[in-house]
Design a protein around this motif. Structure first.
Motif, PDB file in Angstrom:
ATOM      1  N   GLU A  87      53.379  56.736  26.743  1.00 27.47           N
ATOM      2  CA  GLU A  87      53.228  57.313  28.084  1.00 27.47           C
ATOM      3  C   GLU A  87      53.454  58.820  28.089  1.00 27.47           C
ATOM      4  OE1 GLU A  87      55.715  55.315  30.907  1.00 27.47           O
ATOM      5  OE2 GLU A  87      54.989  53.352  30.323  1.00 27.47           O
ATOM      6  N   GLU A 101      47.482  46.658  46.860  1.00 22.26           N
ATOM      7  CA  GLU A 101      47.760  48.067  47.135  1.00 22.26           C
ATOM      8  C   GLU A 101      48.070  48.284  48.623  1.00 22.26           C
ATOM      9  OE1 GLU A 101      45.754  50.756  43.930  1.00 22.26           O
ATOM     10  OE2 GLU A 101      44.158  49.637  44.899  1.00 22.26           O
ATOM     11  N   LYS A 126      47.239  51.367  39.338  1.00 20.93           N
ATOM     12  CA  LYS A 126      47.266  50.877  40.721  1.00 20.93           C
ATOM     13  C   LYS A 126      48.266  51.737  41.505  1.00 20.93           C
ATOM     14  CE  LYS A 126      44.413  47.334  40.906  1.00 20.93           C
ATOM     15  NZ  LYS A 126      44.571  45.995  41.357  1.00 20.93           N
ATOM     16  N   ALA A 156      34.085  48.848  38.340  1.00 20.69           N
ATOM     17  CA  ALA A 156      34.486  48.660  36.939  1.00 20.69           C
ATOM     18  C   ALA A 156      35.269  47.366  36.781  1.00 20.69           C
ATOM     19  CB  ALA A 156      35.346  49.838  36.500  1.00 20.69           C
ATOM     20  N   ARG A 176      47.408  49.553  27.950  1.00 16.62           N
ATOM     21  CA  ARG A 176      48.276  48.492  27.429  1.00 16.62           C
ATOM     22  C   ARG A 176      47.637  47.895  26.176  1.00 16.62           C
ATOM     23  NH1 ARG A 176      52.736  49.415  30.612  1.00 16.62           N
ATOM     24  NH2 ARG A 176      52.421  48.746  32.761  1.00 16.62           N
ATOM     25  N   THR A 180      44.760  56.611  37.010  1.00 16.15           N
ATOM     26  CA  THR A 180      43.995  55.418  37.410  1.00 16.15           C
ATOM     27  C   THR A 180      44.852  54.155  37.344  1.00 16.15           C
ATOM     28  OG1 THR A 180      43.134  55.290  35.151  1.00 16.15           O
ATOM     29  CG2 THR A 180      41.722  56.346  36.804  1.00 16.15           C
ATOM     30  N   GLN A 215      42.474  56.940  42.513  1.00 16.28           N
ATOM     31  CA  GLN A 215      42.978  55.676  43.064  1.00 16.28           C
ATOM     32  C   GLN A 215      42.555  55.480  44.521  1.00 16.28           C
ATOM     33  OE1 GLN A 215      46.763  57.543  41.999  1.00 16.28           O
ATOM     34  NE2 GLN A 215      47.450  55.485  41.462  1.00 16.28           N
ATOM     35  N   ASN A 216      42.620  54.228  44.972  1.00 23.92           N
ATOM     36  CA  ASN A 216      42.522  53.953  46.404  1.00 23.92           C
ATOM     37  C   ASN A 216      43.891  54.186  47.034  1.00 23.92           C
ATOM     38  OD1 ASN A 216      39.841  53.285  46.726  1.00 23.92           O
ATOM     39  ND2 ASN A 216      40.157  51.104  46.369  1.00 23.92           N
ATOM     40  N   GLY A 228      46.635  55.069  32.605  1.00 26.38           N
ATOM     41  CA  GLY A 228      46.419  53.766  33.237  1.00 26.38           C
ATOM     42  C   GLY A 228      44.980  53.320  33.060  1.00 26.38           C
ATOM     43  N   GLY A 283      42.827  50.810  32.775  1.00 25.57           N
ATOM     44  CA  GLY A 283      42.465  49.399  32.974  1.00 25.57           C
ATOM     45  C   GLY A 283      40.970  49.379  33.216  1.00 25.57           C
ATOM     46  N   SER A 284      40.538  48.863  34.384  1.00 21.49           N
ATOM     47  CA  SER A 284      39.099  48.780  34.660  1.00 21.49           C
ATOM     48  C   SER A 284      38.489  50.163  34.906  1.00 21.49           C
ATOM     49  CB  SER A 284      38.860  47.872  35.871  1.00 21.49           C
ATOM     50  OG  SER A 284      39.318  46.570  35.587  1.00 21.49           O
ATOM     51  N   LEU A 285      38.926  50.830  35.984  1.00 23.61           N
ATOM     52  CA  LEU A 285      38.284  52.098  36.366  1.00 23.61           C
ATOM     53  C   LEU A 285      38.539  53.205  35.340  1.00 23.61           C
ATOM     54  CD1 LEU A 285      36.617  53.552  38.550  1.00 23.61           C
ATOM     55  CD2 LEU A 285      38.773  54.343  39.519  1.00 23.61           C
ATOM     56  N   TYR A 288      32.452  54.058  41.768  1.00 19.17           N
ATOM     57  CA  TYR A 288      31.964  53.275  40.625  1.00 19.17           C
ATOM     58  C   TYR A 288      32.639  51.900  40.682  1.00 19.17           C
ATOM     59  CZ  TYR A 288      29.593  56.927  37.913  1.00 19.17           C
ATOM     60  OH  TYR A 288      28.698  57.877  37.469  1.00 19.17           O
ATOM     61  N   ALA A 305      36.551  57.392  44.062  1.00 19.91           N
ATOM     62  CA  ALA A 305      35.543  56.860  43.132  1.00 19.91           C
ATOM     63  C   ALA A 305      34.903  55.633  43.759  1.00 19.91           C
ATOM     64  CB  ALA A 305      36.198  56.472  41.808  1.00 19.91           C
TER      65      ALA A 305
HETATM   66  N1  LIG Z   1      38.089  48.818  39.509  1.00 21.20           N
HETATM   67  C1  LIG Z   1      37.298  49.474  40.337  1.00 21.20           C
HETATM   68  O1  LIG Z   1      36.073  49.205  40.362  1.00 21.20           O
HETATM   69  C2  LIG Z   1      37.816  50.557  41.244  1.00 21.20           C
HETATM   70  C3  LIG Z   1      39.171  50.836  41.331  1.00 21.20           C
HETATM   71  N2  LIG Z   1      39.602  51.839  42.177  1.00 21.20           N
HETATM   72  C4  LIG Z   1      41.022  52.161  42.258  1.00 21.20           C
HETATM   73  O2  LIG Z   1      41.453  52.619  40.980  1.00 21.20           O
HETATM   74  C5  LIG Z   1      42.817  52.250  40.753  1.00 21.20           C
HETATM   75  C6  LIG Z   1      42.874  51.422  39.482  1.00 21.20           C
HETATM   76  O3  LIG Z   1      42.149  50.220  39.689  1.00 21.20           O
HETATM   77  P1  LIG Z   1      41.744  49.258  38.484  1.00 21.20           P
HETATM   78  O4  LIG Z   1      41.275  50.062  37.335  1.00 21.20           O
HETATM   79  O5  LIG Z   1      40.848  48.240  39.054  1.00 21.20           O
HETATM   80  O6  LIG Z   1      43.162  48.605  38.133  1.00 21.20           O
HETATM   81  P2  LIG Z   1      43.643  47.989  36.749  1.00 21.20           P
HETATM   82  O7  LIG Z   1      44.850  47.168  37.039  1.00 21.20           O
HETATM   83  O8  LIG Z   1      42.489  47.356  36.050  1.00 21.20           O
HETATM   84  O9  LIG Z   1      44.025  49.278  35.882  1.00 21.20           O
HETATM   85  C7  LIG Z   1      45.273  49.921  35.911  1.00 21.20           C
HETATM   86  C8  LIG Z   1      45.806  49.815  34.505  1.00 21.20           C
HETATM   87  O10 LIG Z   1      46.900  50.711  34.339  1.00 21.20           O
HETATM   88  C9  LIG Z   1      47.832  50.047  33.495  1.00 21.20           C
HETATM   89  N3  LIG Z   1      49.117  50.705  33.570  1.00 21.20           N
HETATM   90  C10 LIG Z   1      49.979  50.793  34.617  1.00 21.20           C
HETATM   91  N4  LIG Z   1      51.063  51.492  34.260  1.00 21.20           N
HETATM   92  C11 LIG Z   1      50.876  51.860  32.964  1.00 21.20           C
HETATM   93  C12 LIG Z   1      51.660  52.578  32.036  1.00 21.20           C
HETATM   94  N5  LIG Z   1      52.850  53.086  32.385  1.00 21.20           N
HETATM   95  N6  LIG Z   1      51.201  52.757  30.779  1.00 21.20           N
HETATM   96  C13 LIG Z   1      49.996  52.255  30.419  1.00 21.20           C
HETATM   97  N7  LIG Z   1      49.191  51.558  31.263  1.00 21.20           N
HETATM   98  C14 LIG Z   1      49.641  51.360  32.514  1.00 21.20           C
HETATM   99  C15 LIG Z   1      47.832  48.625  34.039  1.00 21.20           C
HETATM  100  O11 LIG Z   1      48.464  47.726  33.152  1.00 21.20           O
HETATM  101  P3  LIG Z   1      49.365  46.524  33.789  1.00 21.20           P
HETATM  102  O12 LIG Z   1      48.475  45.792  34.743  1.00 21.20           O
HETATM  103  O13 LIG Z   1      49.759  45.756  32.576  1.00 21.20           O
HETATM  104  O14 LIG Z   1      50.512  47.193  34.484  1.00 21.20           O
HETATM  105  C16 LIG Z   1      46.326  48.390  34.172  1.00 21.20           C
HETATM  106  O15 LIG Z   1      45.774  48.001  32.922  1.00 21.20           O
HETATM  107  C17 LIG Z   1      43.250  51.478  42.003  1.00 21.20           C
HETATM  108  O16 LIG Z   1      43.881  52.351  42.905  1.00 21.20           O
HETATM  109  C18 LIG Z   1      41.933  50.970  42.585  1.00 21.20           C
HETATM  110  O17 LIG Z   1      42.014  50.749  43.977  1.00 21.20           O
HETATM  111  C19 LIG Z   1      38.737  52.608  42.913  1.00 21.20           C
HETATM  112  C20 LIG Z   1      37.399  52.371  42.837  1.00 21.20           C
HETATM  113  C21 LIG Z   1      36.820  51.323  42.033  1.00 21.20           C
END
Ligand SMILES: NC(=O)C1=CN([C@@H]2O[C@H](COP(=O)(O)OP(=O)(O)OC[C@H]3O[C@@H](n4cnc5c(N)ncnc54)[C@H](OP(=O)(O)O)[C@@H]3O)[C@@H](O)[C@H]2O)C=CC1
Ligand SMILES: CC(C)(CO)C(=O)C(=O)O
Length: 298
Positions: A60, A259, A73, A121, A30, A71, A96-97, A7, A9-11, A119, A117
């Motif tokens: 996956e 969340e 959601k 992102a 993705r 990481t 994750q949160n 997963g 994405g950002s973090l 950080y 975490a």
């Molecule tokens: N960003 C931050 O600064 C912080 C985040 N967190 C926690 O970290 C977690 C993640 O947050 P964040 O990074 O912001 O969220 P994001 O939505 O940016 O990242 C999650 C990523 O996972 C992808 N994803 C989900 N399922 C799959 C899968 N089966 N295969 C491939 N990719 C997948 C999502 O794609 P899609 O959206 O297309 O499903 C998305 O790109 C959360 O719990 C958040 O609370 C904690 C501290 C800081």
């Protein structure tokens, strides 16, 4: 260490990208992000700055790794766990949160570590992630106590320049973070204000009530977290992140699912297992879920 980031994405992209300076990292992400990282590498910008070339894929399953970082959601945790159950991973760490480790632990044979975490992102565009704040990763055994696996993972993070602390009191730390998120995230998302606005309004009392209820449920779970510590944690984070829009406010503003289930919803559910009522968290969860339903997100 061979590290799989499920997963990215950002973090996940930020932490995985930082780890990739030293370790063999695979980002499960993705498209077009995965394709861009594969073809041109990953730029980390902002408070951290580097260019790295981790492996990136949309696949996956079929991975073989020493550690899987989760990481996604929180609402995608069960699916991530099922995919990881089809991989060869020796250990799992959630950053994750919300309370998600139980979902991971119940679906996976590999040992699950607990993590938090701080950080910041933001995935700016495919192949480019911004570090909006250098924070800290804290990790350790799910049930607390010393853990050689957690020590190895902590060292691997520090070797890559990630600010990481191995803690023996993860149950208390997870519940304290949950109390902070239950108060700040829900209240700022519903009232559409940045964190600092909680300093001087009735909303401050609401956030404190949600945090105190969470502390009470923590104690029912035999985790030592006093009401005062939970309330002071809310105030401390409000001060430190006054200019932030909480992640839940950002989700609501972007019309994305929140969340809430793993934060206020988890507090309500665990309280109910003890025959205990948490009216503030129940109300906050109901309002957020009503908004999600109205926006067609659930
Ligand atoms: N960003 C931050 O600064 C912080 C985040 N967190 C926690 O970290 C977690 C993640 O947050 P964040 O990074 O912001 O969220 P994001 O939505 O940016 O990242 C999650 C990523 O996972 C992808 N994803 C989900 N399922 C799959 C899968 N089966 N295969 C491939 N990719 C997948 C999502 O794609 P899609 O959206 O297309 O499903 C998305 O790109 C959360 O719990 C958040 O609370 C904690 C501290 C800081
Ligand atoms: C600590 C806090 C409340 C910072 O905004 C956070 O974790 C979030 O927004 O999810």
């Amino acid at each position: 260490m061979r590290i799989l980031v499920f997963g990215a994405g950002s973090l996940g992209t930020l932490v995985g990208g930082l780890l990739a300076s030293v370790h063999d990292v695979t980002l499960v992400a993705r498209d077009p992000h995965a394709a861009r990282v594969s073809s041109a590498g990953l730029d980390i910008v902002g408070a951290e700055s580097t260019h790295v070339s981790p492996t990136a894929t949309t696949a996956e399953t079929g991975h073989d790794a020493d550690l899987a970082l989760v990481t996604v959601k929180s609402f995608d945790t069960a699916r991530a766990a099922d995919a990881l159950a089809d991989c060869d991973v020796d250990a799992v760490l959630s950053l994750q949160n919300g309370l998600t480790e139980a979902t991971l632990a119940s679906r996976l044979d590999a040992p699950a570590l607990a993590g938090t975490a701080t950080y910041g992102a933001r995935l700016v565009e495919p192949g480019r992630v911004e570090c909006t704040g250098v924070g800290r990763v804290v990790l350790g055994a799910l049930d607390g106590g010393p853990d050689p696996l957690a020590e190895r993972v902590g060292k691997a993070f520090r070797d890559a320049g990630v600010n990481a602390l191995v803690a023996t009191d993860m149950p208390r730390r997870r519940w304290e973070k949950l109390a902070v998120n239950a108060g700040i995230n829900a209240v700022t998302a519903l009232s559409r204000v940045e964190n600092g606005a909680l300093r001087s309004s009735d909303a401050n009392d609401l956030a404190h009530r949600a945090a105190r209820e969470t502390a009470r449920v923590a104690r029912l779970e035999r985790v030592s977290l006093s009401n005062r510590v939970a309330r002071e944690a809310v105030d401390r984070v409000v001060e430190k992140t006054a200019a932030n829009r909480s992640s839940m406010l950002q989700d609501v503003a972007a019309e994305k699912r929140t969340e809430v289930d793993a934060i206020n919803g988890a507090v309500v559910d665990i309280a109910a297992e003890h025959g205990f009522e948490v009216p503030t968290n129940r109300t906050l969860a109901a309002l957020l879920r009503a908004w999600e339903r109205g926006a067609g997100l659930r």
